[in-house]
Design a protein around this motif. Structure first.
Motif, PDB file in Angstrom:
ATOM      1  N   LYS A 109      -2.215   5.848  14.038  1.00 10.56           N
ATOM      2  CA  LYS A 109      -2.188   6.244  15.446  1.00 10.56           C
ATOM      3  C   LYS A 109      -0.839   6.029  16.107  1.00 10.56           C
ATOM      4  N   GLU A 110       0.027   5.290  15.483  1.00 10.47           N
ATOM      5  CA  GLU A 110       1.321   4.998  16.098  1.00 10.47           C
ATOM      6  C   GLU A 110       2.305   6.135  15.848  1.00 10.47           C
ATOM      7  N   PRO A 111       2.726   6.860  16.890  1.00  7.47           N
ATOM      8  CA  PRO A 111       3.765   7.904  16.708  1.00  7.47           C
ATOM      9  C   PRO A 111       5.139   7.258  16.671  1.00  7.47           C
ATOM     10  N   ARG A 112       5.525   6.683  15.527  1.00  8.98           N
ATOM     11  CA  ARG A 112       6.666   5.768  15.478  1.00  8.98           C
ATOM     12  C   ARG A 112       7.984   6.416  15.047  1.00  8.98           C
ATOM     13  N   PHE A 113       8.032   7.718  14.881  1.00  8.85           N
ATOM     14  CA  PHE A 113       9.271   8.282  14.348  1.00  8.85           C
ATOM     15  C   PHE A 113      10.456   8.055  15.278  1.00  8.85           C
ATOM     16  N   LEU A 114      10.340   8.472  16.549  1.00  9.98           N
ATOM     17  CA  LEU A 114      11.467   8.356  17.484  1.00  9.98           C
ATOM     18  C   LEU A 114      11.832   6.895  17.730  1.00  9.98           C
ATOM     19  N   LYS A 124       2.812  10.293   6.641  1.00 13.74           N
ATOM     20  CA  LYS A 124       2.056   9.185   7.232  1.00 13.74           C
ATOM     21  C   LYS A 124       0.576   9.528   7.316  1.00 13.74           C
ATOM     22  N   SER A 125       0.289  10.745   7.717  1.00  8.25           N
ATOM     23  CA  SER A 125      -1.103  11.170   7.840  1.00  8.25           C
ATOM     24  C   SER A 125      -1.797  11.198   6.478  1.00  8.25           C
ATOM     25  N   LYS A 126      -1.098  11.718   5.488  1.00  4.97           N
ATOM     26  CA  LYS A 126      -1.680  11.799   4.145  1.00  4.97           C
ATOM     27  C   LYS A 126      -1.874  10.398   3.552  1.00  4.97           C
ATOM     28  N   PHE A 127      -0.896   9.526   3.776  1.00  3.90           N
ATOM     29  CA  PHE A 127      -1.013   8.148   3.283  1.00  3.90           C
ATOM     30  C   PHE A 127      -2.252   7.472   3.859  1.00  3.90           C
ATOM     31  N   CYS A 128      -2.429   7.554   5.181  1.00  2.00           N
ATOM     32  CA  CYS A 128      -3.559   6.887   5.832  1.00  2.00           C
ATOM     33  C   CYS A 128      -4.897   7.475   5.402  1.00  2.00           C
ATOM     34  N   LYS A 129      -4.892   8.742   5.034  1.00  2.00           N
ATOM     35  CA  LYS A 129      -6.128   9.396   4.596  1.00  2.00           C
ATOM     36  C   LYS A 129      -6.457   9.052   3.139  1.00  2.00           C
ATOM     37  N   LEU A 133      11.250   5.272   6.290  1.00  2.00           N
ATOM     38  CA  LEU A 133      10.923   5.221   7.715  1.00  2.00           C
ATOM     39  C   LEU A 133       9.514   4.683   7.939  1.00  2.00           C
ATOM     40  N   LEU A 134       8.613   4.980   7.019  1.00  2.00           N
ATOM     41  CA  LEU A 134       7.256   4.457   7.129  1.00  2.00           C
ATOM     42  C   LEU A 134       7.253   2.932   6.968  1.00  2.00           C
ATOM     43  N   ALA A 178       0.829  -1.212   0.000  1.00  2.00           N
ATOM     44  CA  ALA A 178       0.000   0.000   0.000  1.00  2.00           C
ATOM     45  C   ALA A 178       0.863   1.263   0.000  1.00  2.00           C
ATOM     46  N   VAL A 179       1.905   1.265   0.846  1.00  2.00           N
ATOM     47  CA  VAL A 179       2.816   2.422   0.891  1.00  2.00           C
ATOM     48  C   VAL A 179       3.471   2.629  -0.464  1.00  2.00           C
TER      49      VAL A 179
END
Length: 769
Positions: A657-662, A729-734, A606-607, A583-584
């Motif tokens: 919903k996962e804030p996975r960057f750090l 990430k937000s745009k992808f999920c939307k 990173l995604l 999907a990504v």
């Protein structure tokens, strides 16, 4: 004998036996002048000039074959005008002149790579040589075959031979020559330095063997498209001959029967290696185009196994698939067609026959989609005997120690020859279970059933292993598998203990299974499988099985057991995590080109890494994706469609919903320190890129970065990378749409299915099916 079956790529030309000496500078002037004059005169006075022409051609040929000829500058100066006259010689009505012309072409092609290329790219010479293969005069055809073999010593020579349709002519020529009504063959060893090759001695004459050697050489250098250019009737007839020959050869390989080159004088010695023969059979058996519908529709198998249970297939998926075991009583007996097909494919007698006629099914890498690349890797071992541990195990579990012991001690990765196979009966009498892997590559009917099973669960392939266990015995110790299985009891009965809960939550294929060890199954379901019963065991559930009686049971069955295990193996691209990675990739490919700068590229990588980390923690990401199991005729109200769409929405919601960057950044740092490859499980993404960019005519690019490069980019622009990552990430999920990903996912699945089916067809042919 240690199996080393490498064919030499060097071809040496034997010098002709002439009494004349090589040409010196002065003689070359005279002979070449006489050659041209006699050739011109032969048009009007053929009989009077033929003798002189033959003498001149013989002189020139002998000089070309002499060791010092390629060092003679003068003779080299004559080559260009000589080659311009070769088509005339090759098309001569005089057999001796035409054959000498072919020998000149072959001898000259061995001078150097440059000379080989000059001859190979000359259309008129190649046309004459290829046409001469089918010449009714034996000496002309044999000389042309030798010349083609000489040209085939270089890749450029093979390229032009294939371009000029030499393969079709060779196959046709071979099928036309008289051959023995009954094929006989033996093997001899050819030693060259440290290399030992197995070669064939066959009861065909020298002409037929030369044609066969030249044909196999070109087949093994062809693309699948070039092979499919051979007319179907010729290809099938030639393959039938090869398989008949291979049956004799395979028997000698399995029995390890070798002769010296001087023995078996009734057979002619060839330069054909056993691996070369095996490779040609494999190639001719692997279609690159679409196949006709399978003879065992998946709907019949689905109804046959699951309709007889109380829950049906829909409830099986929602309540048991990858979640809990399920015993289906009398499932196969309810569908006589399935049970009869299985029992006809495998019973005790057939099992023994399969063992005695099986070769090793060399493993293909999980992400290998190019069947020719696989053949290049394994070609020297193709057709070798069974390999212990890989193809077959003869094992029992000791009741006291609960440890496995193997009948063939210290036999890891060694070959089993006929003497060893016959000892399996002794092992069986001493309580050992005989386990044979890859039955779908050794039986066509099993292959059809396995293919149908893969389609039911939307996977590219499935597997089949068979287990023969004597009375009062246990084969494998308590363990869990990294794949789901359907145990089909064919003969006898067997008791099973299966854990009521998963001991490892959805273990991934190829991950180590050493993390959980147990001497017994606690809190277990217990089942007694009798003929026709089926038991489903999800991956990650500990289980063990054993026979209990040494006499006939009440229903008349013996205390032994013969069962078939059908395995559904979920490759990394076909988990839900794989669907998320696809999907990504699809979403990113649809973005405007200006969005593909370094910050966006880093964020995409990173995604992918973030999805991988979520998948390690969330079992749903590791579940098998059944999107491809949805029928193309099903509507959006179909229960399976709705089920898969719900899982997809959960996947996207988790990613969003996962804030996975750090976390991803820290994980990346640790991976670089440990020199780990975080993207090893997603390397298959390059297959999607390859197909897309090949279709568009662009250069193929790897969508994934190296982890050190990725870390460096993150370190240099950490705040910007994080901001870009969050927005992306937000745009992808939307934006992402299930149906768009489904289309790309199905194309990827088709690529995998094609490679697996090609492999299956090739292995079935090597088992003479």
């Amino acid at each position: 004998m240690e199996w080393k079956n490498k064919s030499s790529s060097t071809r040496k030309r034997k010098a002709a036996k002439f009494s004349t000496s090589s040409l010196d500078h002065a003689e070359a002037h005279i002979v070449f002048g006489l050659f041209v004059a006699s050739l011109a005169k032969s048009q009007n006075y053929p009989s009077s000039s033929k003798f002189l022409l033959k003498r001149c051609v013989n002189k020139i040929l002998h000089s070309l074959l002499s060791e010092s000829s390629n060092c003679s500058p003068f003779l080299q100066n004559l080559i260009t005008p000589l080659l311009s006259l070769l088509p005339v010689l090759l098309n001569s009505k005089c057999a001796e002149i035409a054959s000498r012309g072919a020998k000149i072409a072959g001898a000259t092609s061995l001078w150097s790579l440059e000379m080989n290329e000059i001859i190979a790219s000359d259309y008129e010479i190649m046309k004459g040589l290829i046409s001469a293969v089918s010449n009714s005069r034996r000496n002309v055809s044999m000389a042309a075959c030798n010349a083609i073999l000489d040209l085939s010593t270089t890749s450029i020579g093979k390229y032009w031979l294939l371009e000029y349709s030499a393969l079709e002519n060779l196959v046709f020529g071979f099928l036309q020559v008289p051959k023995s009504s009954t094929i006989s063959a033996s093997l001899y060893t050819l030693e060259s330095g440290d290399d030992t090759s197995l070669r064939l001695k066959v009861n065909e004459d020298e002409h037929a063997l030369l044609l066969l050697e030249a044909t196999l050489s070109l087949i093994n250098s062809s693309s699948m498209v070039q092979i499919e250019k051979i007319p179907l009737n010729l290809s099938r007839s030639f393959l039938a001959y090869l398989k008949e020959l291979w049956a004799k050869v395979r028997s000698h390989i399995i029995c390890n029967i070798l002769v010296t080159c001087q023995q078996e004088t009734r057979l002619n010695t060839s330069n054909i290696g056993t691996s070369s023969l095996a490779e040609s059979i494999f190639r001719l058996s692997t279609p690159s185009s679409e196949e006709p519908p399978r003879s065992f529709p998946s709907g019949i198998l689905k109804e046959g196994i699951f309709a007889s249970s109380d829950c049906g297939f829909q409830r099986f998926i929602s309540s048991h698939w990858e979640m809990s075991p399920l015993f289906i009583s009398n499932a196969l007996n309810e569908q006589a067609f399935i049970y009869d097909s299985l029992k006809q494919s495998i019973n005790r007698n057939i099992f023994s026959s399969i063992l005695q006629n099986s070769i090793s099914c060399l493993p293909i890498a999980s992400d290998e989609l190019d069947i020719l690349s696989f053949l290049k890797e394994v070609k020297h071992n193709l057709g070798c005997p069974l390999i212990y541990g890989q193809d077959i195990r003869v094992v029992k579990t000791d009741k006291d120690s609960n440890e496995e012991s193997h009948f063939f001690k210290n036999s890891s990765s060694c070959f089993l020859y006929m003497d060893d196979i016959l000892k399996c009966e002794e092992a069986y009498e001493n309580g050992y279970t005989i386990a044979l892997r890859g039955l779908e590559f050794r039986s066509e009917s099993i292959a059809d059933i396995v293919d149908a099973l893969a389609s039911i669960f939307g996977q590219p392939s499935a597997g089949a292993n068979v287990y023969l266990t004597p009375p009062i015995s246990q084969g494998l110790t308590c363990h869990y598998d990294d794949h789901c299985v359907l145990v089909c009891q064919l003969l006898g009965s067997k008791n099973w203990k299966v854990s009521s809960e998963a001991n490892v939550s959805l273990p991934r294929l190829y991950e180590s299974c050493d993390g959980v060890k147990s001497s017994k199954v606690d809190d277990a379901f217990e089942f007694c499988l009798k003929e026709g019963d089926v038991l489903y065991i999800p991956r990650g559930f500990l289980h063990e099985a054993y026979t209990v009686a040494d006499n006939k049971e009440a229903d008349g069955t013996e205390g032994f057991s013969l069962h078939l295990t059908l395995s559904i193996e979920v490759e990394p691209p076909f988990e839900w995590e794989g669907f998320a990675h696809t999907a990504v990739h699809c979403w990113n490919q649809a973005q405007p080109k200006h969005k593909h700068d370094i910050l966006n590229r880093v964020s995409v990588n990173l995604l992918h890494l973030s999805i991988k980390l979520i998948g390690n923690a969330d079992p749903i990401f590791r579940k098998a994706c059944l999107v491809a199991a949805i029928s193309s005729t099903s509507g959006t109200e179909d229960w399976l469609y709705m089920n898969q769409k719900t899982i997809f929405n959960h996947i996207i919601d988790r990613i969003d919903k996962e804030p996975r960057f750090l976390i991803s950044f820290k994980y990346l740092e640790m991976a670089v320190e440990k020199h780990e490859d975080l993207f090893q499980w997603t390397r298959w993404l390059h297959h999607i890129s390859w197909e897309e960019e090949t279709m568009e005519g662009n250069e193929t690019k790897n969508p994934l970065m190296g982890i050190e490069e990725l870390l460096h980019c993150c370190d240099c622009n950490k705040d910007e990378v994080e901001a870009t990552f969050v927005l992306m990430k937000s745009k992808f999920c939307k934006d992402i749409v299930f149906e768009v990903v489904e289309e790309r996912y199905r194309k990827l699945l088709d690529m995998y299915k094609k490679a697996r089916r090609q492999y299956t067809h090739g292995m079935l042919s090597l088992h003479c099916i």
